[in-house]
Scaffold this motif. Structure first.
Motif, PDB file in Angstrom:
ATOM      1  N   LEU A  71      51.630  38.149  38.239  1.00 40.62           N
ATOM      2  CA  LEU A  71      52.025  38.583  36.775  1.00 40.62           C
ATOM      3  C   LEU A  71      50.858  38.335  35.829  1.00 40.62           C
ATOM      4  CD1 LEU A  71      55.538  37.366  36.835  1.00 40.62           C
ATOM      5  CD2 LEU A  71      55.014  39.738  36.602  1.00 40.62           C
ATOM      6  N   LYS A  72      49.812  37.668  35.950  1.00 42.65           N
ATOM      7  CA  LYS A  72      48.977  37.569  35.175  1.00 42.65           C
ATOM      8  C   LYS A  72      48.001  38.674  35.210  1.00 42.65           C
ATOM      9  CE  LYS A  72      45.402  34.059  34.247  1.00 42.65           C
ATOM     10  NZ  LYS A  72      44.174  34.753  34.128  1.00 42.65           N
ATOM     11  N   PHE A  73      47.992  39.131  36.358  1.00 49.00           N
ATOM     12  CA  PHE A  73      47.091  40.356  36.471  1.00 49.00           C
ATOM     13  C   PHE A  73      47.723  41.506  35.851  1.00 49.00           C
ATOM     14  CE2 PHE A  73      46.080  44.516  38.524  1.00 49.00           C
ATOM     15  CZ  PHE A  73      44.791  44.433  38.270  1.00 49.00           C
ATOM     16  N   ILE A  74      49.037  41.728  36.448  1.00 48.92           N
ATOM     17  CA  ILE A  74      49.839  42.804  35.863  1.00 48.92           C
ATOM     18  C   ILE A  74      49.749  42.958  34.483  1.00 48.92           C
ATOM     19  CG2 ILE A  74      52.056  43.896  35.541  1.00 48.92           C
ATOM     20  CD1 ILE A  74      52.573  43.467  38.432  1.00 48.92           C
ATOM     21  N   THR A  75      49.950  41.901  33.693  1.00 51.92           N
ATOM     22  CA  THR A  75      50.201  41.955  32.111  1.00 51.92           C
ATOM     23  C   THR A  75      48.923  42.029  31.592  1.00 51.92           C
ATOM     24  OG1 THR A  75      50.438  39.556  32.360  1.00 51.92           O
ATOM     25  CG2 THR A  75      52.348  40.992  32.077  1.00 51.92           C
ATOM     26  N   GLU A  76      47.681  41.587  32.382  1.00 50.24           N
ATOM     27  CA  GLU A  76      46.154  41.943  31.718  1.00 50.24           C
ATOM     28  C   GLU A  76      45.750  43.282  31.815  1.00 50.24           C
ATOM     29  OE1 GLU A  76      44.432  37.303  32.244  1.00 50.24           O
ATOM     30  OE2 GLU A  76      43.778  38.818  33.644  1.00 50.24           O
TER      31      GLU A  76
END
Ligand code: SF4
Length: 370
Positions: A71-76
């Motif tokens: 989720l960190k990657f997706i939202t960044e």
């Protein structure tokens, strides 16, 4: 693109009816999969999307740290403006996992309930039970994530009309914003398929299945959940925006093993097996197995098949705007015939299925093949 689907192909147990692209999570290279998935997502560049849907498999089968990493990657990398949905199994939606989802802006949960009957849940091979459903909904309510869908099934082996009444009763108690309620489909390569083939199991067909469907539609309508698609029902303002991308035949990104995407001119299909998906991403930087360039006729057909699934139907003005040809120029005779048979209506610029048409939707869709 407006929308993106992300596939997590892992489950803690394999259900007896399931033919989705999934594997038992035990001993799987889950971290490697997430790395490959992140690399696939990077191939799309940074984008603003209206909707993201993370499905599976079971996304909540991931650990807290795996969820956090993904989720960190997706939202960044992506900005989501409207609807960010996560599929969850009731027994896996712990407060820790829910906090992670909440922190990254997930604002809609699709909860795989299937039925409220513990015996039927066992027959389906599900890992959760009745209490888990209520516990997970409590967790959701507590953190204020109240936009959730309960995903149910009817026409299960051994299911009675009373089971549907019981589900309706609990829907009314829990008051979700959205309900998906699909008829069980027996797919090849599933435990159910083999049992039926061996004569060890039966499910209702034809008339009884139709009666159950009627009961689902009228029961939910009475509770304030009007039907808006063949198998979907919602409170006002809570229809699934993401799924509407599909039904309105609009482009979307499909990422993850076995996902498919649509560019508007082409449909593409990703490699299904988890190890092949990882290896191809690592070695070739691509996971697309097949691309299908759509002809104009393919596009017409898909516009009708998909659009007729929603109760509102296919907009004649939108058809003209998208394809620069009036729908009558392509389907005039078919439309006339189906309207005469009372399977379709044409009102206020929309072509939609009648109730009778909805009962035999697939037979109606076939009429639109060119
Ligand atoms: S139905 Fe869902 S939880 Fe069950 S095996 Fe299939 S993907 Fe996994």
């Amino acid at each position: 693109m407006d929308s993106m689907y992300v596939h997590i192909p892992f489950c803690n147990r394999i259900c007896t009816y399931c033919d989705f692209n999934k594997v038992l999570i035990k001993n799987q290279p889950v971290d490697d999969y997430i790395s490959a998935l992140i690399n696939e997502l990077k191939t799309y560049g940074k984008e603003t999307l209206k909707t993201i849907y993370v499905g599976g498999g079971t996304p909540t089968a991931l650990t807290v740290s795996q969820l956090d990493r993904l989720l960190k990657f997706i939202t960044e990398h992506f900005t989501v403006t409207d609807e960010f949905t996560f599929e969850a199994n009731p027994d896996e939606l712990t407060t820790e996992k829910l906090d992670v989802l909440n922190n990254y802006g997930v604002n809609r949960i699709s909860l795989g309930v299937q039925t409220f009957n513990n015996d039927l849940l066992k027959v389906l091979g599900r890992t959760h039970n009745f209490d888990d459903i209520f516990k997970s909904v409590n967790h959701l309510e507590k953190i204020g994530l109240t936009n959730y869908s309960l995903d149910l099934m009817y026409n299960l082996p051994g299911e009675t009309f009373e089971d549907i009444d019981m589900s309706l009763k609990y829907v009314n108690e829990l008051k979700p914003k959205h309900i998906s309620w699909y008829s069980l489909i027996i797919e090849p390569h599933t435990v159910f398929y083999n049992k039926i083939k061996q004569g060890k199991m039966t499910i209702a067909g034809g008339f009884e299945e139709g009666e159950k469907y009627d009961k689902v539609i009228s029961g939910l309508d009475a509770l304030g959940y009007p039907q808006y698609e063949i198998s979907n029902f919602a409170k006002a303002e809570y229809e699934s925006m993401h799924n509407k991308t599909y039904w309105l035949n609009e482009p979307y990104i499909g990422a993850g093993a076995g996902s498919h995407g649509y560019t508007g001119d082409e449909r593409y299909y990703n490699i299904k097996p988890v190890n092949h998906y990882i290896n191809n991403m690592n070695e070739h930087g691509s996971v697309v197995k097949e691309k299908l360039l759509l002809t104009q006729n393919d596009k017409f057909e898909e516009e009708m098949f998909l659009g007729l699934r929603i109760n509102k139907g296919v907009s004649e003005a939108r058809f003209l705007e998208k394809y620069s040809v009036p729908v009558d120029a392509v389907y005039g005779d078919v439309l006339k015939r189906l309207v005469e048979k009372k399977l379709l209506t044409r009102k206020n610029g929309y072509i939609s299925l009648t109730e009778a048409g909805r009962m035999i939707g697939n037979d109606v869709f076939v009429e639109f093949l060119l």
